[in-house]
Design an enzyme around this catalytic site. Structure first.
Site, PDB file in Angstrom:
ATOM      1  N   GLU A 226      12.347 -12.484 -19.715  1.00 36.62           N
ATOM      2  CA  GLU A 226      11.918 -11.108 -19.398  1.00 36.62           C
ATOM      3  C   GLU A 226      10.919 -10.605 -20.436  1.00 36.62           C
ATOM      4  O   GLU A 226       9.916  -9.965 -20.100  1.00 36.62           O
ATOM      5  CB  GLU A 226      13.136 -10.200 -19.301  1.00 36.62           C
ATOM      6  CG  GLU A 226      12.828  -8.720 -19.189  1.00 36.62           C
ATOM      7  CD  GLU A 226      12.008  -8.351 -17.940  1.00 36.62           C
ATOM      8  OE1 GLU A 226      11.782  -9.224 -17.084  1.00 36.62           O
ATOM      9  OE2 GLU A 226      11.580  -7.196 -17.846  1.00 36.62           O
TER      10      GLU A 226
ATOM     11  N   TRP B 150      -3.659  -2.085  -1.874  1.00 43.19           N
ATOM     12  CA  TRP B 150      -3.661  -3.187  -2.836  1.00 43.19           C
ATOM     13  C   TRP B 150      -4.327  -4.329  -2.124  1.00 43.19           C
ATOM     14  O   TRP B 150      -3.750  -4.950  -1.238  1.00 43.19           O
ATOM     15  CB  TRP B 150      -2.233  -3.540  -3.252  1.00 43.19           C
ATOM     16  CG  TRP B 150      -2.166  -4.592  -4.312  1.00 43.19           C
ATOM     17  CD1 TRP B 150      -2.576  -4.495  -5.603  1.00 43.19           C
ATOM     18  CD2 TRP B 150      -1.673  -5.929  -4.161  1.00 43.19           C
ATOM     19  NE1 TRP B 150      -2.363  -5.674  -6.279  1.00 43.19           N
ATOM     20  CE2 TRP B 150      -1.806  -6.576  -5.414  1.00 43.19           C
ATOM     21  CE3 TRP B 150      -1.117  -6.645  -3.102  1.00 43.19           C
ATOM     22  CZ2 TRP B 150      -1.422  -7.897  -5.622  1.00 43.19           C
ATOM     23  CZ3 TRP B 150      -0.731  -7.959  -3.324  1.00 43.19           C
ATOM     24  CH2 TRP B 150      -0.892  -8.568  -4.559  1.00 43.19           C
TER      25      TRP B 150
ATOM     26  N   GLU C  32       2.505  -9.356 -18.008  1.00 41.53           N
ATOM     27  CA  GLU C  32       2.072  -8.431 -16.952  1.00 41.53           C
ATOM     28  C   GLU C  32       1.470  -7.152 -17.516  1.00 41.53           C
ATOM     29  O   GLU C  32       0.734  -6.459 -16.824  1.00 41.53           O
ATOM     30  CB  GLU C  32       3.206  -8.112 -15.992  1.00 41.53           C
ATOM     31  CG  GLU C  32       4.385  -7.371 -16.584  1.00 41.53           C
ATOM     32  CD  GLU C  32       5.426  -7.038 -15.512  1.00 41.53           C
ATOM     33  OE1 GLU C  32       5.079  -6.919 -14.329  1.00 41.53           O
ATOM     34  OE2 GLU C  32       6.600  -6.886 -15.874  1.00 41.53           O
TER      35      GLU C  32
ATOM     36  N   HIS D  66      12.544 -30.502 -26.864  1.00 39.58           N
ATOM     37  CA  HIS D  66      12.235 -31.420 -25.754  1.00 39.58           C
ATOM     38  C   HIS D  66      10.803 -31.253 -25.283  1.00 39.58           C
ATOM     39  O   HIS D  66      10.479 -31.562 -24.143  1.00 39.58           O
ATOM     40  CB  HIS D  66      13.230 -31.189 -24.608  1.00 39.58           C
ATOM     41  CG  HIS D  66      14.653 -31.433 -25.008  1.00 39.58           C
ATOM     42  ND1 HIS D  66      15.165 -32.690 -25.222  1.00 39.58           N
ATOM     43  CD2 HIS D  66      15.637 -30.561 -25.309  1.00 39.58           C
ATOM     44  CE1 HIS D  66      16.422 -32.598 -25.596  1.00 39.58           C
ATOM     45  NE2 HIS D  66      16.753 -31.310 -25.662  1.00 39.58           N
TER      46      HIS D  66
ATOM     47  N   LYS E  12       3.676  -2.231  -7.424  1.00 36.52           N
ATOM     48  CA  LYS E  12       5.081  -1.976  -7.749  1.00 36.52           C
ATOM     49  C   LYS E  12       6.017  -2.695  -6.800  1.00 36.52           C
ATOM     50  O   LYS E  12       7.061  -3.175  -7.199  1.00 36.52           O
ATOM     51  CB  LYS E  12       5.375  -0.477  -7.710  1.00 36.52           C
ATOM     52  CG  LYS E  12       6.797  -0.120  -8.062  1.00 36.52           C
ATOM     53  CD  LYS E  12       7.169  -0.579  -9.452  1.00 36.52           C
ATOM     54  CE  LYS E  12       8.597  -0.258  -9.822  1.00 36.52           C
ATOM     55  NZ  LYS E  12       9.020  -0.903 -11.088  1.00 36.52           N
TER      56      LYS E  12
ATOM     57  N   CYS F  67       0.836  -1.196   0.000  1.00 37.16           N
ATOM     58  CA  CYS F  67       0.000   0.000   0.000  1.00 37.16           C
ATOM     59  C   CYS F  67       0.866   1.238   0.000  1.00 37.16           C
ATOM     60  O   CYS F  67       2.026   1.203   0.348  1.00 37.16           O
ATOM     61  CB  CYS F  67      -0.870   0.013   1.241  1.00 37.16           C
ATOM     62  SG  CYS F  67      -1.715  -1.539   1.496  1.00 37.16           S
TER      63      CYS F  67
ATOM     64  N   LYS G 179       7.105  -9.355 -19.476  1.00 32.81           N
ATOM     65  CA  LYS G 179       6.580  -8.028 -19.846  1.00 32.81           C
ATOM     66  C   LYS G 179       5.232  -8.162 -20.541  1.00 32.81           C
ATOM     67  O   LYS G 179       4.288  -7.434 -20.255  1.00 32.81           O
ATOM     68  CB  LYS G 179       7.597  -7.323 -20.740  1.00 32.81           C
ATOM     69  CG  LYS G 179       8.770  -6.765 -19.966  1.00 32.81           C
ATOM     70  CD  LYS G 179       8.336  -5.579 -19.137  1.00 32.81           C
ATOM     71  CE  LYS G 179       9.182  -5.240 -17.950  1.00 32.81           C
ATOM     72  NZ  LYS G 179       9.240  -6.229 -16.883  1.00 32.81           N
TER      73      LYS G 179
ATOM     74  N   ARG H 231       1.695   1.956  -5.837  1.00 27.79           N
ATOM     75  CA  ARG H 231       1.953   0.895  -4.852  1.00 27.79           C
ATOM     76  C   ARG H 231       0.716   0.073  -4.560  1.00 27.79           C
ATOM     77  O   ARG H 231       0.765  -0.958  -3.906  1.00 27.79           O
ATOM     78  CB  ARG H 231       2.452   1.499  -3.524  1.00 27.79           C
ATOM     79  CG  ARG H 231       3.856   2.051  -3.572  1.00 27.79           C
ATOM     80  CD  ARG H 231       4.232   2.629  -2.222  1.00 27.79           C
ATOM     81  NE  ARG H 231       4.332   1.596  -1.226  1.00 27.79           N
ATOM     82  CZ  ARG H 231       5.461   0.945  -0.945  1.00 27.79           C
ATOM     83  NH1 ARG H 231       6.547   1.206  -1.631  1.00 27.79           N
ATOM     84  NH2 ARG H 231       5.501   0.019  -0.021  1.00 27.79           N
TER      85      ARG H 231
ATOM     86  N   ASN I 174      -0.025  -1.066   6.301  1.00 28.55           N
ATOM     87  CA  ASN I 174       0.498  -1.804   5.148  1.00 28.55           C
ATOM     88  C   ASN I 174       1.152  -3.053   5.708  1.00 28.55           C
ATOM     89  O   ASN I 174       1.987  -2.964   6.609  1.00 28.55           O
ATOM     90  CB  ASN I 174       1.537  -0.929   4.425  1.00 28.55           C
ATOM     91  CG  ASN I 174       2.265  -1.714   3.323  1.00 28.55           C
ATOM     92  OD1 ASN I 174       1.817  -2.775   2.925  1.00 28.55           O
ATOM     93  ND2 ASN I 174       3.372  -1.181   2.848  1.00 28.55           N
ATOM     94  N   GLY I 175       0.771  -4.226   5.215  1.00 28.01           N
ATOM     95  CA  GLY I 175       1.466  -5.443   5.651  1.00 28.01           C
ATOM     96  C   GLY I 175       0.475  -6.494   6.130  1.00 28.01           C
ATOM     97  O   GLY I 175      -0.658  -6.558   5.681  1.00 28.01           O
TER      98      GLY I 175
HETATM   99  C1  AGP Z   1       8.750  -6.582 -13.058  1.00 29.32           C
HETATM  100  O1  AGP Z   1       8.226  -6.005 -14.262  1.00 29.32           O
HETATM  101  C2  AGP Z   1       7.689  -6.947 -12.108  1.00 29.32           C
HETATM  102  N1  AGP Z   1       6.871  -5.844 -11.793  1.00 29.32           N
HETATM  103  C3  AGP Z   1       8.180  -7.702 -10.894  1.00 29.32           C
HETATM  104  O2  AGP Z   1       8.549  -8.976 -11.362  1.00 29.32           O
HETATM  105  C4  AGP Z   1       9.396  -7.129 -10.131  1.00 29.32           C
HETATM  106  O3  AGP Z   1      10.552  -7.190 -10.921  1.00 29.32           O
HETATM  107  C5  AGP Z   1       9.622  -8.008  -8.887  1.00 29.32           C
HETATM  108  O4  AGP Z   1       8.462  -7.928  -8.079  1.00 29.32           O
HETATM  109  C6  AGP Z   1      10.856  -7.596  -8.070  1.00 29.32           C
HETATM  110  O5  AGP Z   1      10.669  -6.290  -7.585  1.00 29.32           O
HETATM  111  P1  AGP Z   1      11.951  -5.566  -6.881  1.00 29.32           P
HETATM  112  O6  AGP Z   1      13.006  -5.425  -7.947  1.00 29.32           O
HETATM  113  O7  AGP Z   1      11.437  -4.262  -6.390  1.00 29.32           O
HETATM  114  O8  AGP Z   1      12.415  -6.473  -5.768  1.00 29.32           O
END
Ligand code: AGP
Length: 650
Positions: A519, A105, A526, A542, A645, A17, A523, A49, A131-132
């Site tokens: 990666e 969140w 997500e 395989h 994030k 959050c 992308k 966040r 938060n948590g």
């Molecule tokens: C990346 O596009 C994602 N949003 C996610 O995988 C991110 O890289 C991962 O949560 C790690 O975050 P951090 O680098 O803040 O630890």
């Protein structure tokens, strides 16, 4: 025994959050109640966040319009911050110079108005945001309900509110510091990870916060003070900040900041200066933060290199707080990270093993401590994290240190938990990464990992100084190469619009191209919510090749024809294999590589760079592709669904 943080079944998972607290007057020139305005501005910067609901609470400076005594007013709404702002315009709160705010969140209890923060005490004079995870909330809730407390929400946070109200009632009425003392007493009863802020009508001009395993920083103003889950909350007002440590309570007033442990022991927090400005955290004219951050990648690499080698090209990493003899004795490196940061670690593995001849393992942080890893004082654990708050990584770092390993954090966020809990930190200098999808941090993380590898190779004598200098020179050429890709990106954007309805996309790569394939797939997943998968190209035969359908888009990251071994030829044959089965092959290949032409429907050109530099340029078209597909689908590129994030829960 269930692993920590898994207790209480599906309901006891936490949230990431945005949290903001403020008291005082942010500008002496225009004193006046501005708590709400300052907090809403901070929430806007933190909305990435978490954005399932938002809420604020304000301590009124004076009596209500109807003469009611000064008190606390609040508002909260499910949905984006904009919905709360609308509600506030329709029903304004009382003005006050002290306020707290929260964007959520949702995981524990759905994203509803009732579950939105702040949560109020029965008498409406206390407000709490959180938060948590409160892992022992169920037991505490049952105790409170047995005392007749009625709960208005499904959240664990509300337990804290009622505990705090009960504890406050036991304090001498209105005593200065009563709220802080009550917070300390309540925190001692809580298990789990939490950042808490509270305000009470009997403590005007005061905000009290607490943190355990969850982010909270203090902003120091002139006649005002701030609290935030990260510095973006108050960056528009001050760059002077204090780092709060584990199990600490902070009380801010307009003119004072007091920090103690949960036991009341006074603490002197570490001060730091934020090197971002408010403007940097805005979009700078780009349609998306992600677009801005993709275009900041040349600068992110260049800034991360700054000051870390001397004129002769020798490594200068004197910021590392691990002594040279320890580094010389390292016999194993384990990278721990999540998501994109983990893929940066996979890239780094190839380079560091090649330069240093040290075995490098890469663990997804959430798997790490459960595999009972072999750790000794000669193990260097490298924790890669953009936010520095990823709970999976925090817990892995703690495990590594308990086992006696040395931990080095590679992080983009000063004042965050992971570098603070590591033995040393090597910061990336990518600037604020606001988009949920990580881009410039990925390039900066690879760059920082390469700096670490070169430093170790130089220190241990694996590379001659001229060899180190040569690679440093290659790194310094990367920003221009990335810029070249950015300048020629229109073809990628056009391809993205053409493939907007692809049901699934595959990505193939070998060697350092394999993490790039992973990666690229992440992308697209997500951002565009399209199923995508990255494969090691050699693995295709395989099994995965059975997935290939006629017309299926398959990206192939083609190694340099100038690279070592016959990787190039093998990947070209992989492209031929999928194309023979009807795939639409899209090759990412360096300029001048014509061998790829007969086997690709589309060729996206990138500048010719040395093998180990290739990930820094070949990933860029894949970032742009995913962003453009998401844009064409009308999705929110910066805040994709279901994501936040910083994943500050396990
Ligand atoms: C990346 O596009 C994602 N949003 C996610 O995988 C991110 O890289 C991962 O949560 C790690 O975050 P951090 O680098 O803040 O630890």
């Amino acid at each position: 025994m269930m692993p920590p943080g898994a207790g209480g079944g599906a309901t006891s998972v936490g949230r990431m959050c945005g949290i903001v607290g403020f008291t005082g007057s942010s500008s002496a020139a225009a004193p006046g109640p501005e708590g709400l305005a300052v907090v809403l501005e901070g929430l806007r910067r933190l909305e990435y966040r978490g954005y399932d609901s938002a809420g604020v609470a304000v301590l009124a400076d004076g009596p209500g319009a109807d003469g009611t005594p000064p008190g606390l007013t609040s508002a909260k709404r499910a949905g984006r911050l904009a919905r709360l702002v609308e509600a506030l315009e329709e029903s304004p709160l009382l003005e006050g110079s002290t306020a707290i705010g929260h964007t959520r969140w949702a995981t524990h209890g759905g994203p509803t108005d009732a579950n939105a923060h702040p949560h109020l005490s029965a008498d409406g004079r206390l407000a709490v945001i959180h938060n948590g995870i409160i892992e022992n909330y169920a037991v505490l809730k049952a105790e409170l309900q047995a005392e007749g407390v009625v709960f208005a929400s499904e959240t664990d946070t509300e337990v804290v509110t009622h505990l705090l109200a009960r504890t406050l009632a036991e304090q001498p009425a209105g005593g200065a510091g009563a709220l802080a003392e009550s917070m300390r007493r309540v925190c001692r009863q809580l298990d789990g990870a939490f950042t808490l802020l509270a305000v009470h009508a009997d403590s005007p001009g005061t905000v009290v916060g607490a943190r355990r395993n969850s982010p909270l920083v203090v902003g120091l103003g002139d006649g005002a003070n701030y609290l935030g889950s990260d510095v973006a909350a108050f960056i528009a007002h001050t760059k002077e900040a204090l780092e709060l440590g584990q199990d600490q309570v902070v009380q801010i007033t307009a003119t004072a900041v007091e920090v103690t442990g949960f036991d009341g022991t006074p603490v002197t927090p570490r001060a730091f200066t934020v090197d971002w400005d408010a403007e940097a955290a805005e979009k700078g004219g780009h349609p998306w933060f992600m677009d801005k951050e993709i275009h900041e990648q040349p600068k992110a690499v260049a800034d991360t290199l700054l000051g870390r080698s001397d004129a002769a090209g020798a490594m200068v990493l004197d910021e590392l707080r691990i002594d040279e003899s320890t580094l010389r004795g390292i016999d194993k490196i384990i990278v721990i990270a999540c998501g994109t940061a983990a893929f940066a670690g996979y890239v780094a593995k190839y380079a560091i093993e090649h330069w240093c001849r040290i075995p490098v393992e890469v663990d997804l942080a959430h798997e790490f401590r459960y595999r009972d890893p072999v750790l000794t004082p000669r193990t260097l654990v490298v924790a890669i994290s953009q936010s520095g708050e990823t709970m999976d990584v925090v817990m892995a770092v703690r495990h590594a240190r308990e086992q006696g390993a040395k931990v080095l954090a590679i992080c983009n966020t000063r004042g965050s938990t992971i570098p603070r809990e590591s033995d040393a930190a090597l910061y990336t200098h990518a600037g604020p990464e606001v988009a949920v999808a990580s881009t410039k941090a990925f390039l900066a993380q690879i760059t920082a990992c390469y700096l670490l590898g070169l430093y170790l190779a130089q220190l241990r004598g694996n590379l001659f100084p001229d060899e180190v200098a040569a690679v440093i020179g290659q790194l310094h050429a990367v920003p221009a190469a990335v810029q070249e890709v950015l300048d020629g990106a229109e073809a990628v954007r056009a391809l993205a619009r053409e493939l907007v309805d692809a049901p699934t996309v595959l990505f193939l790569g070998r060697h350092v191209g394999y993490p790039v394939a992973l990666e690229g797939a992440l992308k697209l997943k997500e951002l565009a919510y399209i199923h995508a998968e990255g494969f090691a190209a050699g693995e295709l035969k395989h099994g995965p090749i059975a997935l290939v359908e006629p017309g299926q888009p398959v990206f192939v990251i083609v190694p340099s024809p100038r690279g070592r071994d016959s990787l190039h030829a093998k990947v070209i044959s992989n492209a031929a294999e999928v194309r023979a089965r009807g795939a639409r092959t899209i090759a990412i290949a360096e300029v001048g590589d014509d061998a790829v032409l007969p086997h690709a429907d589309v060729v996206i050109r990138v500048p010719a760079v040395p093998t180990l530099m290739a990930p820094l340029v070949t990933v860029v078209p894949l970032q742009i592709f995913a962003m453009e597909v998401a844009t064409a689908k009308g999705y929110d590129v910066d805040q994709p669904r279901n994501l936040a994030k910083s994943v500050t829960v396990e």
